[in-house]
Scaffold this active site. Sequence first.
Site, PDB file in Angstrom:
ATOM      1  N   VAL A   5     -12.522   3.730  15.092  1.00 27.65           N
ATOM      2  CA  VAL A   5     -13.547   4.050  16.087  1.00 27.65           C
ATOM      3  C   VAL A   5     -14.535   2.898  16.226  1.00 27.65           C
ATOM      4  O   VAL A   5     -14.906   2.503  17.339  1.00 27.65           O
ATOM      5  CB  VAL A   5     -14.280   5.345  15.709  1.00 27.65           C
ATOM      6  CG1 VAL A   5     -15.396   5.642  16.707  1.00 27.65           C
ATOM      7  CG2 VAL A   5     -13.302   6.524  15.646  1.00 27.65           C
TER       8      VAL A   5
ATOM      9  N   GLY B 126     -13.713   5.929  11.410  1.00 29.96           N
ATOM     10  CA  GLY B 126     -12.440   6.284  12.002  1.00 29.96           C
ATOM     11  C   GLY B 126     -12.149   7.719  11.634  1.00 29.96           C
ATOM     12  O   GLY B 126     -13.068   8.529  11.471  1.00 29.96           O
ATOM     13  N   ASN B 127     -10.877   8.059  11.458  1.00 28.15           N
ATOM     14  CA  ASN B 127     -10.536   9.420  11.033  1.00 28.15           C
ATOM     15  C   ASN B 127     -11.107   9.693   9.645  1.00 28.15           C
ATOM     16  O   ASN B 127     -11.637  10.764   9.369  1.00 28.15           O
ATOM     17  CB  ASN B 127      -9.016   9.597  11.039  1.00 28.15           C
ATOM     18  CG  ASN B 127      -8.627  11.045  10.926  1.00 28.15           C
ATOM     19  OD1 ASN B 127      -8.517  11.578   9.827  1.00 28.15           O
ATOM     20  ND2 ASN B 127      -8.425  11.700  12.055  1.00 28.15           N
TER      21      ASN B 127
ATOM     22  N   ARG C 103      -2.696  -2.144  -3.270  1.00 30.87           N
ATOM     23  CA  ARG C 103      -3.886  -1.320  -3.048  1.00 30.87           C
ATOM     24  C   ARG C 103      -3.835  -0.136  -4.009  1.00 30.87           C
ATOM     25  O   ARG C 103      -2.848   0.592  -4.076  1.00 30.87           O
ATOM     26  CB  ARG C 103      -3.926  -0.804  -1.622  1.00 30.87           C
ATOM     27  CG  ARG C 103      -5.138   0.089  -1.360  1.00 30.87           C
ATOM     28  CD  ARG C 103      -4.966   0.948  -0.140  1.00 30.87           C
ATOM     29  NE  ARG C 103      -6.144   1.800   0.063  1.00 30.87           N
ATOM     30  CZ  ARG C 103      -6.073   3.039   0.526  1.00 30.87           C
ATOM     31  NH1 ARG C 103      -4.914   3.593   0.815  1.00 30.87           N
ATOM     32  NH2 ARG C 103      -7.170   3.746   0.693  1.00 30.87           N
TER      33      ARG C 103
ATOM     34  N   GLU D  55      -7.999  -5.170   5.464  1.00 36.07           N
ATOM     35  CA  GLU D  55      -7.912  -4.872   4.038  1.00 36.07           C
ATOM     36  C   GLU D  55      -6.748  -5.616   3.387  1.00 36.07           C
ATOM     37  O   GLU D  55      -6.849  -6.055   2.235  1.00 36.07           O
ATOM     38  CB  GLU D  55      -7.777  -3.367   3.837  1.00 36.07           C
ATOM     39  CG  GLU D  55      -9.041  -2.612   4.242  1.00 36.07           C
ATOM     40  CD  GLU D  55      -8.848  -1.105   4.286  1.00 36.07           C
ATOM     41  OE1 GLU D  55      -9.153  -0.459   3.274  1.00 36.07           O
ATOM     42  OE2 GLU D  55      -8.400  -0.594   5.327  1.00 36.07           O
TER      43      GLU D  55
ATOM     44  N   ARG E 134     -12.460  16.053   7.662  1.00 34.31           N
ATOM     45  CA  ARG E 134     -13.332  16.284   6.509  1.00 34.31           C
ATOM     46  C   ARG E 134     -14.738  16.642   6.977  1.00 34.31           C
ATOM     47  O   ARG E 134     -15.262  16.049   7.920  1.00 34.31           O
ATOM     48  CB  ARG E 134     -13.395  15.041   5.617  1.00 34.31           C
ATOM     49  CG  ARG E 134     -12.095  14.688   4.945  1.00 34.31           C
ATOM     50  CD  ARG E 134     -12.275  13.443   4.078  1.00 34.31           C
ATOM     51  NE  ARG E 134     -11.004  12.959   3.558  1.00 34.31           N
ATOM     52  CZ  ARG E 134     -10.637  11.688   3.539  1.00 34.31           C
ATOM     53  NH1 ARG E 134     -11.440  10.754   4.033  1.00 34.31           N
ATOM     54  NH2 ARG E 134      -9.473  11.329   3.046  1.00 34.31           N
TER      55      ARG E 134
ATOM     56  N   ASN F 135       0.875  -1.173   0.000  1.00 35.68           N
ATOM     57  CA  ASN F 135       0.000   0.000   0.000  1.00 35.68           C
ATOM     58  C   ASN F 135       0.915   1.226   0.000  1.00 35.68           C
ATOM     59  O   ASN F 135       1.466   1.598   1.031  1.00 35.68           O
ATOM     60  CB  ASN F 135      -0.907  -0.020   1.229  1.00 35.68           C
ATOM     61  CG  ASN F 135      -1.826   1.198   1.306  1.00 35.68           C
ATOM     62  OD1 ASN F 135      -1.765   2.098   0.474  1.00 35.68           O
ATOM     63  ND2 ASN F 135      -2.675   1.232   2.316  1.00 35.68           N
TER      64      ASN F 135
ATOM     65  N   HIS G 283     -13.085   2.907   0.511  1.00 36.16           N
ATOM     66  CA  HIS G 283     -13.038   1.878   1.568  1.00 36.16           C
ATOM     67  C   HIS G 283     -13.679   0.569   1.100  1.00 36.16           C
ATOM     68  O   HIS G 283     -14.096  -0.251   1.918  1.00 36.16           O
ATOM     69  CB  HIS G 283     -13.749   2.347   2.845  1.00 36.16           C
ATOM     70  CG  HIS G 283     -13.132   3.526   3.515  1.00 36.16           C
ATOM     71  ND1 HIS G 283     -13.882   4.527   4.105  1.00 36.16           N
ATOM     72  CD2 HIS G 283     -11.827   3.881   3.695  1.00 36.16           C
ATOM     73  CE1 HIS G 283     -13.075   5.439   4.616  1.00 36.16           C
ATOM     74  NE2 HIS G 283     -11.827   5.078   4.381  1.00 36.16           N
TER      75      HIS G 283
END
Length: 401
Positions: A332, A209-210, A90, A385, A240, A7, A179
């Site tokens: 999270v 999450g973030n 990825r 992932e 964001r 990645n 995602h």
Amino acid sequence: MKVLVINSGSSSIKYQLLEMDTEKVLAKGLVERIGIEGSRIIHRKNEGKYVIEKAIKNHEEGLKEVLDLLTSEDYKVISSLKEIDAVGHRVVHGGERFSSSVIIDKESLDAIEMMSFLAPLHNPANVMGIKAAMDLLPNVPQVGVFDTSFHQTMPNTSFLYAIPYEYYEKYKIRRYGFHGTSHKYVSRRAAEILGKDIKTLKIITSHIGNGASIAAVKNGQSFDTSMGFTPLEGLVMGTRSGDIDPAIVSFLAQEEGLTAKEVIGILNNKSGVYGITKGFSSDMRDIEDKALEGDKVCRLALDIYEYRIAKYIGAYAAAMNGVDVIVFTAGVGENSPVTREEICEKYLTYLGVKIDKEKNNFKGLERVISTPDSKVTVLVVPTNEELMIARETKELVSTKN
């Protein structure tokens, strides 16, 4: 079969080497600050963690260091690079061109580079990693696994925006979603845990999450997802904004003397919970801790974050005309019992959701957290992932051989 998963970011390379017969991770790590002072490699094998401080000028140099580590006397997990049977990469954006993973050749690599106009921060970095691997492992199959491909099953009612159709035809402006590898993995894993055929289930996967997104997975396929043309749309995230009235862009540009690009930069990098808390933090752990201590600003940020998640879950339950399973995953989703409980108890009881507070009191495990009489099964499934990329790589390479 051994698969190396890569990645590549603009100044980093995350990697894992997996033995696919057992799906065991042999080694993993991170090359960081490529081309920047203070570059280093954090390499893990078994229970050991090793930090190697070393100047690394570019991605090819970084990947060469990784390959040397995998075979070196001190850190090795394989005796020769010939043991690497395939490399899975990825790739963030595959546009409409790639609806599934592909073996990378010159034509597909050129196409990935062309997609850079849709993901200018990500695809060029992904391409650097692919080229480095092709140079260093020239006889090893290279596979591209796309964040967007899982969402290519969305119907046009889900992916089209209500703007002049010519802009879709000319510029491919549409919802792509991101995602996808995570949403695919956790939805399938949830079905496995429950012992049910995924083709019979309506699943809502919450990758929070973030960076955060939610997907409606109907009968095993992506039906809708919260991120759009870019990852900016949808949920409130770390920095964001998520959904806003698009007129705000021109309003801020006019009132603050900014360009549209500068406003988008604010919406990507200075908004979300970071913006709501006036720059206190973009990390939900910090915000949750302060909110539970009684800080009103952080409590507001947490409430807004949870509300937007619940709002999308409700929308997707309506879009699929029902929901059987809700999955929480990512930073999270996997590690915040408070956020999971508050989302379910404040907003989702109308769906018949009932949470077992004792079962929910944990971090980072795979577990059903709903009660036996809950009308919707709620699970926590840690995302993986890298494993999903390795599986797709193995399947594609095995099919071609």
